[in-house]
Each structure stands twice: as C-alpha cells, then as structure tokens.
Design a protein around this motif. Structure first.
Motif, PDB file in Angstrom:
ATOM      1  N   ILE A   1      41.728  21.316  39.777  1.00 52.41           N
ATOM      2  CA  ILE A   1      41.065  22.265  40.649  1.00 52.41           C
ATOM      3  C   ILE A   1      39.617  21.838  40.791  1.00 52.41           C
ATOM      4  CG2 ILE A   1      40.454  24.673  41.003  1.00 52.41           C
ATOM      5  CD1 ILE A   1      42.775  25.305  39.000  1.00 52.41           C
ATOM      6  N   ALA A   2      39.298  21.310  41.962  1.00 48.81           N
ATOM      7  CA  ALA A   2      37.898  20.971  42.210  1.00 48.81           C
ATOM      8  C   ALA A   2      37.215  22.199  42.775  1.00 48.81           C
ATOM      9  CB  ALA A   2      37.812  19.821  43.194  1.00 48.81           C
ATOM     10  N   GLY A   3      35.926  22.187  42.870  1.00 48.03           N
ATOM     11  CA  GLY A   3      35.275  23.400  43.343  1.00 48.03           C
ATOM     12  C   GLY A   3      33.879  23.180  43.833  1.00 48.03           C
ATOM     13  N   GLY A   4      33.308  24.200  44.350  1.00 43.35           N
ATOM     14  CA  GLY A   4      31.968  24.195  44.916  1.00 43.35           C
ATOM     15  C   GLY A   4      31.872  25.360  45.874  1.00 43.35           C
TER      16      GLY A   4
ATOM     17  N   GLY B   1      32.212  27.632  48.749  1.00 39.92           N
ATOM     18  CA  GLY B   1      33.071  27.629  49.930  1.00 39.92           C
ATOM     19  C   GLY B   1      34.355  26.857  49.764  1.00 39.92           C
ATOM     20  N   TYR B   2      34.565  26.248  48.595  1.00 39.79           N
ATOM     21  CA  TYR B   2      35.788  25.455  48.430  1.00 39.79           C
ATOM     22  C   TYR B   2      36.978  26.391  48.327  1.00 39.79           C
ATOM     23  CZ  TYR B   2      39.242  22.324  46.476  1.00 39.79           C
ATOM     24  OH  TYR B   2      40.379  21.587  46.260  1.00 39.79           O
ATOM     25  N   ILE B   3      38.006  26.069  49.060  1.00 34.61           N
ATOM     26  CA  ILE B   3      39.215  26.878  48.996  1.00 34.61           C
ATOM     27  C   ILE B   3      40.131  26.274  47.958  1.00 34.61           C
ATOM     28  CG2 ILE B   3      41.213  27.721  50.265  1.00 34.61           C
ATOM     29  CD1 ILE B   3      39.532  27.375  52.813  1.00 34.61           C
ATOM     30  N   ARG B   4      40.339  26.985  46.885  1.00 37.88           N
ATOM     31  CA  ARG B   4      41.194  26.445  45.830  1.00 37.88           C
ATOM     32  C   ARG B   4      42.634  26.396  46.330  1.00 37.88           C
ATOM     33  NH1 ARG B   4      38.219  29.592  42.035  1.00 37.88           N
ATOM     34  NH2 ARG B   4      39.944  30.966  41.563  1.00 37.88           N
ATOM     35  N   GLY B   5      43.171  25.232  46.317  1.00 42.02           N
ATOM     36  CA  GLY B   5      44.549  25.100  46.794  1.00 42.02           C
ATOM     37  C   GLY B   5      45.518  24.788  45.689  1.00 42.02           C
ATOM     38  N   GLU B   6      45.072  24.726  44.478  1.00 38.66           N
ATOM     39  CA  GLU B   6      45.969  24.343  43.403  1.00 38.66           C
ATOM     40  C   GLU B   6      46.708  25.570  42.904  1.00 38.66           C
ATOM     41  OE1 GLU B   6      45.587  20.456  43.806  1.00 38.66           O
ATOM     42  OE2 GLU B   6      46.920  21.489  42.421  1.00 38.66           O
TER      43      GLU B   6
END
Lengths: 121, 115
Positions: free
Chosen positions: A98-101, A103-108
C-alpha cells in the motif's frame, strides 16, 4: 486468478487441545491477516502481520493465540489451548503493498481465503 | 461497539430490479470502504471499494456511493440477478492504520433475488 488457500477446511478438537490453522496467501502479497466469524455474528479482526511481525492485534488475540510465517509461503494461526468459545470460522486474508500520499487512492484490497471451520468440543 | 452498521439484516428484490444495500459508520477516521459478498461456507469475496476522496465508484453492475457528511454508504446492484443472492458485508479501514489495513465489518445483509 491468484487466491488465498486455507487448510484444513474443517477441524474438530477437544477443549484444551492445540490447533494450527494454515493459510497460503497470494504470492506477491506482503500483509497478512486473520479474522474470525462466530456463527451468526460479524467478521472480526484478530491480527495483522507484516515484515515477520505482528502489526496489530485485537482484544480477542490473547496469549493463547500466535501467528507465524514459517517459510516463504505459509502463514499459520496457532491456538494453544482451545476453549469452547473459539468455535468459529477462521479466515485468512492477504493484501499487497500500500503506497500512499496526499490524495492517493488506496487500491490494495484484502483477499480472503475460504475459511477453516473450527469446532471445539 | 458497532462502528459499522448494516441495519437491514435481509432484503428481497425481484430479478432485474435494483438492489440497494446500506451501511452506516460512526468512526470519522475511516477513509476506505469495501463491500464483500459471502456465500455460506465460503470466505468473503471482494466486490467493490471506494476511497473517502470519492463519492462514487462503479464497476459493471455494481456502484458504491459514499456520503461522508452522513457517514453513509450504499451499494447498488442493477440489474439484480439470481446469482447475487448472498450475504453482503460492508467493511471499513482507518487512516490511522495506514499500511495496516485492519478491516471493521458490519453485520451483513442477506440479499435474496426473487426470480
């Protein structure tokens, strides 16, 4: 399509006995979870595991419970001394990185195995 | 402590019509929401998800709507098919657990599609 597998599908044990539930997560996943569902109740989080250590555990996950990733593919849940109230469906789940930042939409997403039905007599 | 609630334990819908399943949550830290479908004696199967920065996500016959101010989400299935008959769980994860996506589940809604 990759899937999470669990063995055994059913396990019957006597109160006080040790049980080990086994899971093979999806091969490139990094996060592993155990949940359980007591009959008629909701699915409850037990424990999460990442980088060979527990990330978080619930109140249910007391000293009788332990998890292990003994090799590169298996993920196990051990109940040392089973109680009647441990009777439930136990689900293993896994998810990818799970990458992030901002506005990142978590897709995992967590993908679940078929479950092990544990009956403690 | 029911942080995720599905107030309708069951729902019956005619085949071909729209099924609407509802879910409410109380934890304002939840930022990612998922719907799972579950058949008896099987594990939950992922259907669709939505991040809190969106208010709608669509995938084929399935659409999830999120109303953050009301802390409410819904799953729309249209048209409903007999194979959709199952228990549907709403689940949520908490931004404070970033990277450790513990899911909190609702109690489920049993959807029955009537042929």
């Amino acid at each position: 399509e990759p899937e999470v597998t669990q063995t055994p599908s059913h396990q019957v044990t006597q109160m006080g006995q040790e049980v080990i539930l086994r899971c093979v997560p999806i091969s490139n996943h990094l996060y592993f979870y155990w949940y359980r569902q007591i009959l008629g109740q909701k699915v409850e989080f037990l424990v999460s595991f990442y980088n060979n250590e527990i990330s978080e555990k619930s109140e249910i996950f007391d000293d009788q419970f332990s998890v292990e990733r003994p090799d590169g593919s298996n993920f196990t849940l051990k109940i040392r001394s089973t109680k009647l109230e441990d009777s439930a469906m136990y689900f293993c789940a896994s998810s990818g990185f799970i990458a992030g930042g901002p506005g990142y939409i978590r897709g995992e997403t967590q993908y679940f195995g078929p479950g092990t039905r544990l009956l403690v007599l | 402590d029911q942080q995720v609630k599905q107030n309708s334990p069951s729902l019956s819908v005619q085949e071909g019509r729209i099924s609407i399943l509802n879910c409410d949550y109380t934890n304002s830290m939840f930022d990612y929401f998922l719907w799972y479908k579950k058949y008896p004696a099987e594990g939950p199967t992922f259907l669709i998800s939505i991040s809190s920065i969106k208010d709608k996500n669509e995938d084929g016959r399935f659409t999830v709507f999120l109303n953050k101010s009301a802390k409410h989400l819904s799953l729309h299935i249209v048209p409903s098919q007999p194979g959709d008959s199952a228990v549907y769980f709403c689940a949520a994860s908490d931004i404070s657990n970033f990277g450790n996506e513990k899911l909190t589940f609702g109690t489920g809604t049993r959807l029955t599609i009537i042929p």
